[in-house]
Scaffold this active site. Structure first.
Site, PDB file in Angstrom:
ATOM      1  N   PRO A  60       9.511 -13.365 -49.110  1.00  0.00           N
ATOM      2  CG  PRO A  60      10.179 -11.215 -49.643  1.00  0.00           C
ATOM      3  CD  PRO A  60      10.370 -12.631 -50.035  1.00  0.00           C
ATOM      4  N   PRO A  61       6.941 -11.863 -46.946  1.00  0.00           N
ATOM      5  CG  PRO A  61       6.416 -11.562 -44.698  1.00  0.00           C
ATOM      6  CD  PRO A  61       7.571 -11.551 -45.649  1.00  0.00           C
ATOM      7  N   GLY A 105       2.865 -12.259 -53.044  1.00  0.00           N
ATOM      8  CA  GLY A 105       1.854 -12.888 -53.901  1.00  0.00           C
ATOM      9  C   GLY A 105       1.906 -14.395 -53.949  1.00  0.00           C
ATOM     10  CB  THR A 118      -1.640 -16.816 -50.512  1.00  0.00           C
ATOM     11  OG1 THR A 118      -0.778 -17.111 -49.416  1.00  0.00           O
ATOM     12  CG2 THR A 118      -2.980 -17.494 -50.303  1.00  0.00           C
ATOM     13  CB  SER A 164      26.711 -10.885 -45.761  1.00  0.00           C
ATOM     14  OG  SER A 164      25.716 -10.238 -45.007  1.00  0.00           O
ATOM     15  CE  LYS A 210      23.158  -9.195 -48.102  1.00  0.00           C
ATOM     16  NZ  LYS A 210      24.339 -10.034 -47.831  1.00  0.00           N
TER      17      LYS A 210
END
Length: 792
Positions: free
Chosen positions: A356-357, A360, A362, A678, A721
């Site tokens: 996810p954004p 780290g 990059t 799910s 989750k």
């Protein structure tokens, strides 16, 4: 005949018999020997030294065969040396040396033998004379007068002929000594002919080489003359004198270290440029192309740091956690270090960091480059739609340029950088081509050593580049492209990890950038409140942004009202710095409720609670699904409904409920799109609770896909989750049995606080979650009262 005579060692020369020559004597022992000879019969032994650098030679430093000579004349020179004229008469085999103030030796004079085969001798003599004539004619430094040549041609004595030629020839001491040591006359003639023939072949080769060099020089002079004429014409026509510039460009091409094929193409293009008028559009295009060829690195490389201990220290210094990624980099460098100096082709790996954004990805690329002492360059691929962005445009187009890969190579200036291809999952295709297809050649270790950019139109070696790609999801990466990469998943951070990252990296950096070092800090409680109430993300990008706001607000407050020492921002003070909280932390409902079930969902920013509500009302059997549900989630609801129809009696559901009741399933936060399989067991539980009126426990969260037979299938995002459940205060979790292996990824401090149940069949889930007794009977069709909304 044996003689005992003084010995004169000769440096760098051999004097064969039948030769009269001058010898310069400078060593004291040699001068003493000459004086001794002059006082007696003037006879001496002339013997060559093996090493001319030895000043005081011993018998071991001299050859075993020399010449018997007669001192004809000796003259002292002003510098103390003696100029001695000697006449060599015959060969001498040295036997032993006599001790004394100078070298004396006993030797046996060798008399000349006759030729065994007169006919062969005459043939050898004729060939030697002819060869020596050509030798003298072709030798660049040997000069004999006509008298000497005529005497040689008139000589019929084979011994005199061989020795005289040996004396005049410019052979080495070893070669002349070999002739001197040939006592057999026939063997001596053959050796002299062999040396002459060898030298004649060498002279012929020198002639051919000289002819080629002269021809090349004439061609270069002609080209130079034509270029000078062209410059004069261009200058006369009003153009600029670009000669010096072009010569400078030629020098750059020679020094660029290009492969031979590329170099020839560049020189050919330079010749075309020289024939063009400077300033014309064609000349500009050609010049730009040559500038690119020269500026792109062809052989220059950074020196790699192959020390995994140092690399580990750099990675740990820059990043908290991310152990899988660090281990993969260390494995790669360990192989490079172990195979250093061996004939092994080390293919650079193609890593894809998926997560996810803000986790780290990059910045990890920068750390890898720093740890390996390599140049780093980042290429953003988000929104790239044109294949030419990767491969470049052909030079026929106006404003053509190389693609992003070659541009990056020019910018870093070395052939072994670390190139980060950011957001590779966000490339797309249109009528201009598919850039993902162009990336296949770039990222395939088997073929990227011959990558061809449309603009350069030559093969370029990318095999030494360490490519790292990043993506938020693998779903949108084409399978052939993904097949060439090694996938390393970077999950979202736990609150514990975010706390450590904030304290060790983010907060010190933001406080330093705000100029508040030593004046402001943030407590652990305040950081925890920022994480839970002001950010909702899997990474730490927004967390750093919020900590930056606190630091900037602290700088403003300090300037308005300075304080002594260091001020600590605690949890109750956070709203004063950041305003009202943006998010309400997930807090699970704990009381059992009819028609509701607590599920877990995965989102791009991490896991979250997913409460599902269901209600059954009298009707005709319709099913209504609301809450921005995707197709897969709707199908999960249909599967759960069908399963309950098949097991209605087992769970005490109303008879023919599928025709007598309308079912409404709703997932709150309806503005947020939701999809995925799910939630299958959660929907089954909510429907079973609504139809049986048995309350479902809300202190247990669940996740898993359900089949028509009631089997619980594995799902993804287990770590995210379970972290969401932990943060929401839920300690009991139900997950599919087949996801048991993924539980190893859960941090120990989180796993210790969870009670995890593994389920293989949905019946196990319902037995655990549904309370034994219904709270009220289900409303029968036709009754004039309304059933309360389940889960309300």
């Amino acid at each position: 005949m044996r003689l005992e005579l003084p010995v004169i060692p000769l440096r760098s020369t051999v004097i064969p018999p039948h030769a009269t020559t001058s010898v310069e004597v400078g060593r004291a022992k040699s001068k003493r020997a000459i004086e001794e000879a002059l006082g007696a019969d003037r006879l001496i032994f002339l013997v060559a030294q093996r090493d001319p650098e030895v000043d005081d030679p011993s018998p071991d430093d001299l050859y075993g065969v020399g010449t018997l000579g007669v001192v004809k004349q000796a003259m002292r020179l002003p510098d103390g040396t003696m100029q001695v004229m000697v006449e060599a008469r015959s060969r001498v085999q040295l036997i032993d040396y006599v001790a004394g103030p100078y070298l004396r030796a006993r030797g046996e004079v060798q008399n000349e033998t006759a030729l065994r085969d007169e006919t062969l001798g005459r043939v050898l003599i004729d060939e030697i004379k002819d060869a020596f004539d050509r030798y003298v004619a072709g030798h660049k430094s040997l000069r004999l007068d006509r008298y000497q040549l005529d005497n040689l041609r008139a000589t019929s004595d084979p011994g005199v002929l061989a020795d005289t030629i040996t004396h005049h020839a410019t052979w080495s001491v070893e070669e002349k000594q070999a002739v001197l040591e040939s006592f057999d006359l026939e063997a001596r003639l053959k050796k002299v002919l062999e040396f002459l023939t060898r030298d004649l072949e060498r002279f012929e080769m020198d002639k051919r080489v000289s002819a080629r060099v002269k021809e090349q020089m004439d061609q270069n002079q002609r080209e130079y003359y034509l270029r000078e004429q062209m410059k004069a014409i261009q200058k006369e026509l009003g153009g600029e004198d670009g000669g010096n510039d072009l010569e400078e460009l030629r020098g750059k091409i020679e020094a660029a270290g290009m492969p031979e094929a590329v170099k020839q193409k560049a020189l050919k293009e330079l010749q075309r440029l020289e024939r063009m008028q400077q300033g014309s559009p064609e000349a500009t295009v050609a010049r730009t192309y040559l500038d690119w060829l020269v500026d792109v690195p062809w052989s220059k490389a950074d020196d790699e740091v192959l020390d995994i201990t140092k690399t580990r220290a750099v990675l740990d210094e820059d990043h908290y956690g991310l152990q899988d990624v660090k281990e993969r980099i260390l494995e790669y460098l360990a192989v490079r270090q172990m195979t250093q100096g061996l004939e092994v082709r080390n293919k650079a790996p193609i890593l894809v960091l998926v997560g996810p954004p803000g986790v780290g990805k990059t910045s990890l690329g920068r750390s890898i480059a720093r740890s390996m002492n390599r140049q780093f360059h980042r290429i953003s691929l988000g929104g790239v739609r044109d294949e030419a962005e990767i491969r470049g445009h052909r030079r026929t187009y106006i404003g053509a340029l190389p693609g992003k890969i070659i541009q990056a190579m020019k910018q870093v200036g070395v052939i072994n950088p670390v190139i980060l291809l950011d957001e590779i999952d966000k490339m797309s295709a249109d009528w201009r081509g598919d850039p993902a297809s162009a990336m296949l050649e770039v990222l395939d270790p088997e073929q990227n050593n011959t990558f061809t950019d449309h603009y350069l139109d030559v093969q370029y070696d990318l095999s030494k580049v360490f490519f790292i790609t990043t993506a938020n999801t693998l779903q949108t990466i084409p399978r052939p492209l993904l097949d060439r990469m090694e996938v390393i998943e970077i999950p979202g951070y736990t609150n514990y990890e975010k706390q450590n990252i904030a304290k060790q990296y983010l907060l010190p950096r933001q406080v330093k950038e705000a100029g508040m070092e030593g004046k402001l800090t943030v407590s652990d409680g305040a950081i925890d409140r920022v994480i839970n109430e002001y950010t909702r993300e899997a990474g730490v990008r927004n967390l750093e942004r919020e900590l930056g706001k606190i630091a900037r607000k602290g700088a403003k407050n300090f300037l308005e009202s300075p304080w002594e020492g260091q001020r600590v921002v605690d949890a109750p003070e956070v709203p004063a710095y950041l305003g009202i909280p943006k998010f309400r932390p997930d807090k699970a409902e704990k009381e059992p409720s009819v028609g509701t079930a607590q599920g877990l969902a995965w989102t791009p920013v991490g896991g979250t609670l997913l409460t599902i509500e269901a209600v059954a009302v009298p009707g005709t059997g319709k099913i209504v699904l609301t809450g921005s549900l995707g197709d897969v989630m709707k199908e999960s609801a249909q599967a759960a409904f069908t399963y309950l129809r098949a097991h209605a009696q087992e769970w005490g559901l109303p008879e023919d409920f599928h025709t007598k009741y309308d079912i409404h399933v709703h997932v709150p936060e309806g503005a947020t799109p939701k999809d995925g399989p799910s939630a299958g067991i959660t929907m089954t539980t909510a429907l079973a609770s609504a139809l049986s009126r048995r309350p479902a426990r809300m202190d247990i969260a669940m996740t898993g896909e359900v089949t028509l037979r009631g089997k619980v299938l594995p799902i993804g995002g287990v770590k995210e989750k379970l972290l969401a459940a932990h943060q929401a205060g839920i300690s009991k979790i139900i997950v599919p049995k087949e996801n048991e292996a993924q539980l190893q990824d859960i941090p120990d401090e989180i796993r210790r606080g969870l009670e995890i149940t593994l389920a293989e069949d949905v019946s196990e889930v319902l037995k655990t979650l549904l309370l034994p007794e219904p709270v009220m009977p289900v409303v029968q069709p036709g009754e004039n009262r309304t059933q309360p909304g389940a889960g309300a």
